[in-house]
Design a protein around this motif. Structure first.
Motif, PDB file in Angstrom:
ATOM      1  N   HIS A  58       1.247   8.979  -2.475  1.00 50.69           N
ATOM      2  CA  HIS A  58       0.317   9.912  -3.124  1.00 50.69           C
ATOM      3  C   HIS A  58       1.038  10.916  -4.015  1.00 50.69           C
ATOM      4  O   HIS A  58       2.028  11.515  -3.619  1.00 50.69           O
ATOM      5  N   THR A  98       0.839  -1.210   0.000  1.00 52.65           N
ATOM      6  CA  THR A  98       0.000   0.000   0.000  1.00 52.65           C
ATOM      7  C   THR A  98       0.875   1.261   0.000  1.00 52.65           C
ATOM      8  O   THR A  98       2.075   1.212   0.244  1.00 52.65           O
ATOM      9  N   ALA A  99       0.219   2.385  -0.254  1.00 52.53           N
ATOM     10  CA  ALA A  99       0.931   3.639  -0.504  1.00 52.53           C
ATOM     11  C   ALA A  99       1.791   4.099   0.668  1.00 52.53           C
ATOM     12  O   ALA A  99       1.369   4.045   1.820  1.00 52.53           O
ATOM     13  N   GLN A 157      -1.056   6.438  -6.954  1.00 55.27           N
ATOM     14  CA  GLN A 157      -2.076   6.999  -6.058  1.00 55.27           C
ATOM     15  C   GLN A 157      -2.162   8.501  -6.319  1.00 55.27           C
ATOM     16  O   GLN A 157      -1.146   9.197  -6.319  1.00 55.27           O
ATOM     17  N   GLY A 197       4.174   7.635   1.010  1.00 50.82           N
ATOM     18  CA  GLY A 197       4.802   8.825   0.418  1.00 50.82           C
ATOM     19  C   GLY A 197       6.316   8.648   0.495  1.00 50.82           C
ATOM     20  O   GLY A 197       6.863   8.407   1.568  1.00 50.82           O
ATOM     21  N   CYS A 228       2.131  -1.995   4.479  1.00 52.64           N
ATOM     22  CA  CYS A 228       2.923  -0.805   4.157  1.00 52.64           C
ATOM     23  C   CYS A 228       4.231  -0.833   4.933  1.00 52.64           C
ATOM     24  O   CYS A 228       5.308  -1.072   4.378  1.00 52.64           O
ATOM     25  N   ARG A 229       4.138  -0.624   6.262  1.00 52.07           N
ATOM     26  CA  ARG A 229       5.375  -0.510   7.047  1.00 52.07           C
ATOM     27  C   ARG A 229       6.264  -1.758   7.002  1.00 52.07           C
ATOM     28  O   ARG A 229       7.491  -1.622   6.923  1.00 52.07           O
ATOM     29  N   GLY A 246      -1.759  -3.056  10.080  1.00 54.28           N
ATOM     30  CA  GLY A 246      -1.265  -3.924  11.146  1.00 54.28           C
ATOM     31  C   GLY A 246      -1.125  -5.388  10.775  1.00 54.28           C
ATOM     32  O   GLY A 246      -0.990  -6.224  11.657  1.00 54.28           O
ATOM     33  N   ARG A 290       0.940  -8.337   9.954  1.00 51.10           N
ATOM     34  CA  ARG A 290       2.372  -8.556  10.190  1.00 51.10           C
ATOM     35  C   ARG A 290       2.837  -9.991  10.003  1.00 51.10           C
ATOM     36  O   ARG A 290       4.025 -10.255  10.015  1.00 51.10           O
ATOM     37  N   LEU A 304      -2.493   4.535  11.277  1.00 49.43           N
ATOM     38  CA  LEU A 304      -1.124   4.070  11.516  1.00 49.43           C
ATOM     39  C   LEU A 304      -0.946   3.658  12.968  1.00 49.43           C
ATOM     40  O   LEU A 304      -0.104   4.204  13.669  1.00 49.43           O
ATOM     41  N   LYS A 338      -9.019   4.552  -1.824  1.00 44.67           N
ATOM     42  CA  LYS A 338      -8.720   4.272  -0.412  1.00 44.67           C
ATOM     43  C   LYS A 338      -9.644   5.166   0.391  1.00 44.67           C
ATOM     44  O   LYS A 338      -9.612   6.391   0.227  1.00 44.67           O
TER      45      LYS A 338
HETATM   46  C1  LIG Z   1       5.717   6.501   5.898  1.00 44.86           C
HETATM   47  C2  LIG Z   1       4.303   6.276   5.509  1.00 44.86           C
HETATM   48  C3  LIG Z   1       3.757   6.997   4.465  1.00 44.86           C
HETATM   49  C4  LIG Z   1       2.423   6.758   4.072  1.00 44.86           C
HETATM   50  N1  LIG Z   1       1.941   7.427   2.996  1.00 44.86           N
HETATM   51  C5  LIG Z   1       0.681   7.130   2.550  1.00 44.86           C
HETATM   52  C6  LIG Z   1       0.201   7.711   1.348  1.00 44.86           C
HETATM   53  O1  LIG Z   1       0.887   8.435   0.635  1.00 44.86           O
HETATM   54  N2  LIG Z   1      -1.078   7.415   0.988  1.00 44.86           N
HETATM   55  C7  LIG Z   1      -1.877   6.570   1.717  1.00 44.86           C
HETATM   56  O2  LIG Z   1      -3.015   6.329   1.343  1.00 44.86           O
HETATM   57  N3  LIG Z   1      -1.420   5.982   2.833  1.00 44.86           N
HETATM   58  C8  LIG Z   1      -0.159   6.222   3.261  1.00 44.86           C
HETATM   59  N4  LIG Z   1       0.317   5.574   4.363  1.00 44.86           N
HETATM   60  C9  LIG Z   1      -0.558   4.594   5.054  1.00 44.86           C
HETATM   61  C10 LIG Z   1      -0.309   3.144   4.598  1.00 44.86           C
HETATM   62  O3  LIG Z   1      -0.587   2.942   3.217  1.00 44.86           O
HETATM   63  C11 LIG Z   1      -1.146   2.138   5.416  1.00 44.86           C
HETATM   64  O4  LIG Z   1      -2.515   2.422   5.227  1.00 44.86           O
HETATM   65  C12 LIG Z   1      -0.832   2.210   6.921  1.00 44.86           C
HETATM   66  O5  LIG Z   1       0.568   2.345   7.108  1.00 44.86           O
HETATM   67  C13 LIG Z   1      -1.298   0.964   7.660  1.00 44.86           C
HETATM   68  O6  LIG Z   1      -0.709  -0.216   7.135  1.00 44.86           O
HETATM   69  P1  LIG Z   1       0.553  -0.966   7.843  1.00 44.86           P
HETATM   70  O7  LIG Z   1       0.141  -1.280   9.252  1.00 44.86           O
HETATM   71  O8  LIG Z   1       0.788  -2.175   6.999  1.00 44.86           O
HETATM   72  O9  LIG Z   1       1.684  -0.014   7.836  1.00 44.86           O
HETATM   73  C14 LIG Z   1       1.627   5.798   4.771  1.00 44.86           C
HETATM   74  C15 LIG Z   1       2.198   5.095   5.825  1.00 44.86           C
HETATM   75  C16 LIG Z   1       3.512   5.318   6.196  1.00 44.86           C
HETATM   76  C17 LIG Z   1       4.095   4.508   7.323  1.00 44.86           C
END
Ligand SMILES: Cc1cc2nc3c(=O)[nH]c(=O)nc-3n(C[C@H](O)[C@H](O)[C@H](O)COP(=O)(O)O)c2cc1C
Ligand code: SF4
Length: 370
Positions: free
Chosen positions: A59, A22-23, A101, A25, A322-323, A300, A302, A271, A218
């Motif tokens: 994005h 997922t996205a 995105q 930045g 994402c993370r 979340g 993992r 987050l 999203k």
């Molecule tokens: C550093 C960072 C940048 C992010 N940038 C975006 C973004 O540009 N667009 C978006 O929709 N979500 C963004 N997110 C949110 C993630 O896509 C995701 O929805 C969120 O981190 C939860 O997923 P995870 O627990 O797997 O990290 C970002 C998250 C992180 C950590």
């Protein structure tokens, strides 16, 4: 065969697996907001072996006043198309698919960064962090065209589709939310009216790029603030978007209530830090039950076993991370080889601060033993 590695489709597009990156930045663009070699390499690495079915970029802004970050990707000018082409080509080399995105930061934009006032559905005097000006009806009516043009640039660059960023308190999310949207024209007043801009934008992208170019969104399953959008409202809006031709949904939630650059790690609902996996599980399950278009669960996740469980139980069509993929871009390849270790991402959000600046996205937390 594990469900995660089974192919699936979004609209008419086939994806090689059900895993989505997922996205995030990236903060990896040059002074003209065009992709640098570092950004190209990020997606080449993530796309290796075609194990991740769908990569979604961070994005990209669709107009200068909608820019949210330093070194953010621009989808606002044709000059950026050659660099975007390099990103798409690198990502797809081994069979992964990639979506750009698209976003407008709305009231989250910072005049100090853009040199222009922040624009949103209403002035949001009740949320000082989001101070800005209400868009005129004419300004709102120009938004679908901005997104349609940006999507066309993505298509020309070889992206397989686009994701519209309608979550986290950015422009679309502000329009969808009764917390921000106090308008009295046809874009406010009822959930139908609050969804009008999203619907018009989806239709404009399809008109410009053709029905075979997938458009997903999203969205917030809830805003997480009093007076904000609830799950029922989100479902109602999403039904209207599905009718307008939306091809898929990624389920998120909450606002990024941190407009100013800050030293504290961001902790919005989208987050979550600390324990707990799959914190949008209930919401995603609800969407999946009610919708015929594919639903991506994120937040979340993992472990391989949890991802498999979601797919096996039919709680979502795809799972996103994402993370964990910032922490270890090769994690999915390890899982594919049968090394189904848990991600060692701490969900600490130290990477968020780096992604906001031209320092660029990476995980600054040392690995055990390094
Ligand atoms: C550093 C960072 C940048 C992010 N940038 C975006 C973004 O540009 N667009 C978006 O929709 N979500 C963004 N997110 C949110 C993630 O896509 C995701 O929805 C969120 O981190 C939860 O997923 P995870 O627990 O797997 O990290 C970002 C998250 C992180 C950590
Ligand atoms: S800084 Fe590293 S460990 Fe912390 S959330 Fe980001 S990727 Fe995970």
């Amino acid at each position: 065969m594990n469900r995660l590695w089974m192919s699936c489709s979004i609209g008419s597009l086939q994806l090689p697996s059900r895993l989505v990156c997922t996205a995030a930045g990236e903060g990896m663009c040059d002074g003209r907001f065009h992709a640098t070699p570092r950004l190209v390499e990020r997606y080449r690495e993530l796309g290796k072996a075609g194990v991740i079915g769908l990569l979604i970029t961070g994005h990209a802004f669709v107009c200068p006043e909608g820019r949210r970050r330093e070194a953010q990707i621009s989808a606002a000018d044709d000059d950026g198309i050659p660099a975007l082409t390099e990103v798409a080509t690198a990502a797809k080399a081994d069979g992964s698919r990639i979506f750009l995105q698209l976003s407008h930061g709305g009231l989250c934009c910072e005049p100090e960064l853009t040199g222009m006032p922040s624009l949103g559905p209403s002035a949001a005097a009740h949320a000082p962090e989001y101070a800005g000006r209400a868009m005129t009806t004419e300004e709102v009516q120009r938004v679908p065209e901005l997104f349609a043009r940006a999507a066309r640039r993505a298509q020309l660059a070889g992206f397989d589709g686009v994701e519209l960023h309608m979550a986290h308190g950015f422009l679309f999310s502000e329009f969808l939310s009764p917390f921000f949207n106090k308008r009295e024209d046809e874009y406010g007043g009822s959930q139908e009216n609050r969804t009008r801009l999203a619907v018009q934008t989806i239709m404009a992208v399809h008109d410009t790029c053709g029905r075979d170019f997938p458009v997903i969104a999203k969205i917030n399953s809830g805003d997480g603030v009093e007076g904000g959008m609830t799950l029922e409202m989100a479902l109602h809006s999403a039904r209207m978007m599905q009718q307008a031709g939306l091809d898929g949904l990624e389920i998120s939630g909450g606002f990024c209530f941190q407009k100013k650059q800050s030293d504290t790690p961001m902790k919005p609902v989208s987050l979550k830090s600390g324990a707990g996996i799959g914190y949008f599980r209930e919401a995603a399950r609800r969407f999946h039950k009610e919708f015929s278009i594919p639903v991506i669960m994120v937040g979340g996740i993992r472990t391989f076993d949890f991802a498999e469980e979601i797919l096996t139980r039919g709680e979502a069509d795809m799972v996103g991370m994402c993370r964990p993929l910032i922490r270890e871009p090769s994690l999915a390849r390890r899982w594919y080889r049968g090394e189904t270790v848990s991600s060692d991402c701490l969900s600490c959000n130290a990477c968020v601060k780096l992604s906001r600046t031209s320092a660029g996205l990476c995980c600054p937390v040392k690995k055990a033993g390094c």
